[in-house]
Design a protein around this motif. Structure first.
Motif, PDB file in Angstrom:
ATOM      1  N   MET A 208      86.264 114.404  50.144  1.00  0.00           N
ATOM      2  CA  MET A 208      87.386 113.478  50.970  1.00  0.00           C
ATOM      3  C   MET A 208      86.987 113.696  52.373  1.00  0.00           C
ATOM      4  O   MET A 208      87.160 112.687  52.942  1.00  0.00           O
ATOM      5  N   ARG A 209      86.446 114.590  52.946  1.00  0.00           N
ATOM      6  CA  ARG A 209      85.946 114.506  54.469  1.00  0.00           C
ATOM      7  C   ARG A 209      85.043 113.574  54.386  1.00  0.00           C
ATOM      8  O   ARG A 209      84.726 112.920  55.778  1.00  0.00           O
ATOM      9  N   ILE A 210      84.013 113.719  53.522  1.00  0.00           N
ATOM     10  CA  ILE A 210      83.006 112.695  53.789  1.00  0.00           C
ATOM     11  C   ILE A 210      83.286 111.224  53.972  1.00  0.00           C
ATOM     12  O   ILE A 210      82.847 110.489  54.688  1.00  0.00           O
ATOM     13  N   VAL A 211      84.380 111.034  53.024  1.00  0.00           N
ATOM     14  CA  VAL A 211      85.141 109.623  52.869  1.00  0.00           C
ATOM     15  C   VAL A 211      85.440 109.302  54.086  1.00  0.00           C
ATOM     16  O   VAL A 211      85.449 108.285  54.722  1.00  0.00           O
ATOM     17  N   ASP A 212      86.519 110.330  54.759  1.00  0.00           N
ATOM     18  CA  ASP A 212      87.113 109.881  55.818  1.00  0.00           C
ATOM     19  C   ASP A 212      86.055 109.874  57.184  1.00  0.00           C
ATOM     20  O   ASP A 212      86.295 108.951  58.011  1.00  0.00           O
ATOM     21  N   SER A 213      84.956 110.520  57.229  1.00  0.00           N
ATOM     22  CA  SER A 213      84.103 110.459  58.268  1.00  0.00           C
ATOM     23  C   SER A 213      83.337 109.176  58.203  1.00  0.00           C
ATOM     24  O   SER A 213      83.337 108.600  59.497  1.00  0.00           O
ATOM     25  N   LEU A 214      83.023 108.811  57.052  1.00  0.00           N
ATOM     26  CA  LEU A 214      82.109 107.450  56.905  1.00  0.00           C
ATOM     27  C   LEU A 214      83.268 106.217  57.326  1.00  0.00           C
ATOM     28  O   LEU A 214      82.867 105.200  57.874  1.00  0.00           O
ATOM     29  N   MET A 215      84.667 106.330  56.977  1.00  0.00           N
ATOM     30  CA  MET A 215      85.468 105.401  57.222  1.00  0.00           C
ATOM     31  C   MET A 215      85.942 105.255  58.747  1.00  0.00           C
ATOM     32  O   MET A 215      86.300 104.231  59.227  1.00  0.00           O
ATOM     33  N   SER A 216      85.414 106.314  59.383  1.00  0.00           N
ATOM     34  CA  SER A 216      86.116 106.323  60.985  1.00  0.00           C
ATOM     35  C   SER A 216      85.017 105.610  61.619  1.00  0.00           C
ATOM     36  O   SER A 216      84.990 105.244  62.905  1.00  0.00           O
ATOM     37  N   ILE A 217      83.681 105.125  61.175  1.00  0.00           N
ATOM     38  CA  ILE A 217      82.567 104.511  61.642  1.00  0.00           C
ATOM     39  C   ILE A 217      82.715 102.855  61.324  1.00  0.00           C
ATOM     40  O   ILE A 217      82.979 102.604  60.004  1.00  0.00           O
ATOM     41  N   PRO A 218      82.751 101.917  62.190  1.00  0.00           N
ATOM     42  CA  PRO A 218      83.091 100.494  61.713  1.00  0.00           C
ATOM     43  C   PRO A 218      82.102  99.877  60.679  1.00  0.00           C
ATOM     44  O   PRO A 218      80.812 100.315  60.885  1.00  0.00           O
ATOM     45  N   ALA A 219      82.355  99.650  59.646  1.00  0.00           N
ATOM     46  CA  ALA A 219      81.619  99.261  58.765  1.00  0.00           C
ATOM     47  C   ALA A 219      80.466  98.247  59.063  1.00  0.00           C
ATOM     48  O   ALA A 219      79.308  98.133  58.840  1.00  0.00           O
ATOM     49  N   LEU A 220      81.104  97.128  59.922  1.00  0.00           N
ATOM     50  CA  LEU A 220      80.174  96.062  60.318  1.00  0.00           C
ATOM     51  C   LEU A 220      79.132  96.593  61.246  1.00  0.00           C
ATOM     52  O   LEU A 220      77.989  96.033  61.151  1.00  0.00           O
ATOM     53  N   PHE A 221      79.523  97.606  62.070  1.00  0.00           N
ATOM     54  CA  PHE A 221      78.333  98.114  62.991  1.00  0.00           C
ATOM     55  C   PHE A 221      77.192  98.906  62.037  1.00  0.00           C
ATOM     56  O   PHE A 221      76.115  98.669  62.451  1.00  0.00           O
ATOM     57  N   LEU A 222      77.656  99.609  60.952  1.00  0.00           N
ATOM     58  CA  LEU A 222      76.634 100.247  60.250  1.00  0.00           C
ATOM     59  C   LEU A 222      75.700  99.048  59.410  1.00  0.00           C
ATOM     60  O   LEU A 222      74.570  99.406  59.414  1.00  0.00           O
ATOM     61  N   PHE A 223      76.303  98.147  58.947  1.00  0.00           N
ATOM     62  CA  PHE A 223      75.675  96.819  58.252  1.00  0.00           C
ATOM     63  C   PHE A 223      74.717  96.363  59.288  1.00  0.00           C
ATOM     64  O   PHE A 223      73.491  96.072  59.049  1.00  0.00           O
ATOM     65  N   MET A 224      75.000  96.103  60.467  1.00  0.00           N
ATOM     66  CA  MET A 224      74.055  95.440  61.237  1.00  0.00           C
ATOM     67  C   MET A 224      73.059  96.497  61.695  1.00  0.00           C
ATOM     68  O   MET A 224      71.700  96.325  61.855  1.00  0.00           O
TER      69      MET A 224
END
Length: 292
Positions: A125-141
């Motif tokens: 769940m820390r992995i999940v929390d870490s990834l959720m802290s980064i804006p998804a649209l920024f990662l997609f771009m």
């Protein structure tokens, strides 16, 4: 005898769930809209064939209703109605595939983390929390600028980060279910954790999973539109509604409304349709409504 009663009870609950769903007028409207858009995108080209590979500069910016073009043509001569159908195929394929793939992976991740618990749950769940802290649209771009944006790549890119919300939701259900009597009894008889997750945790979280899947599909459709609007979608001659909307905005001051409104309205309708279906499924799977 007992098994027959249990089977009848499950059938009765299933019928009641269907009845609850169809009592929701917006859910029925959303389901009808999804079916219509699927038929429009995939069967429409068979009824209304058009050239969507080679450009034709002799038929640029023809207004709707002229020269046999129902929705006119765009800046390179593509039939806009045929383009809308082709764009719907891409948006639906990527949205459905990414949404379902993200939901499946998130379900497995969350169910495993919640059932095992302890340090395994904490790390997962820390992995999940870490990834959720980064804006998804920024990662997609970022990823879309590194790799070539094809349909399979868009599915992988979107689903690679869209699984986080399903994982958190299913993990909550898994924690609540792992202490139930039937799970404890199965573990006491030597049942393996994998079987417990598959046969008890996931199956009893199916309502949460199905409802969340509809919202994930809606989000994936929006992500496809975002990336395509920013020029990071599938390159021509492929099409999608976000890319069509982006191209049409350059004609906003030319009065060519048919390049802007149809794809924009199609995106809004598709997202609303899946959200309406999700609301209806949530009501259908709600235990308190089933026991009315």
């Amino acid at each position: 005898m007992a098994s027959q009663k249990t089977k009848k009870r499950h059938v009765g609950m299933g019928r009641q769930g269907v009845a609850v769903f169809f009592e929701n007028k917006l859910a029925v409207f959303g389901l009808s809209l999804v079916i219509f858009l699927v038929l429009f995108s995939f069967l429409g080209p068979l009824i209304y064939p058009s050239e969507q590979v080679h450009t034709n500069l002799s038929q640029v910016h023809i207004a709707p209703g002229e020269q046999g073009f129902i929705l006119g043509t765009d800046g390179v001569g593509y039939d806009q109605l045929g383009r809308l159908m082709l764009g719907g195929q891409t948006s639906l394929i990527v949205g459905l595939s990414a949404g379902l793939l993200a939901t499946a992976f998130g379900t497995i991740w969350g169910a495993t983390a919640g059932f095992i618990g302890g340090w395994v749950d904490a790390v997962m769940m820390r992995i999940v929390d870490s990834l959720m802290s980064i804006p998804a649209l920024f990662l997609f771009m970022l990823i879309a600028t590194i790799v070539t944006p094809t349909i399979p790549m868009l599915v992988l890119v979107i689903s690679a980060f869209a699984w986080l919300n399903p994982a958190r939701m299913v993990r909550g259900d898994s924690i609540a279910l792992r202490s139930r009597e039937f799970v404890t009894a199965m573990r006491g008889m030597g049942g393996k954790p994998l079987r417990a997750v598959r046969t008890h945790i996931v199956r009893n979280s199916i309502g949460t999973v199905i409802v969340n899947a509809t919202f994930q599909v809606a989000d994936a459709v929006l992500y496809v539109a975002y990336l395509s609007f920013l020029g990071l979608g599938v390159p021509p001659p492929a099409a999608n509604w976000g890319g069509m909307l982006s191209t049409g905005l350059s004609e906003i001051y030319s009065g060519r409304w048919w390049l802007i409104y149809p794809p924009g309205i199609a995106i809004i309708l598709l997202v609303l349709a899946f959200n309406f279906v999700g609301d209806g499924l949530r009501d259908a799977f709600e235990v308190r409504l089933r026991k009315r």
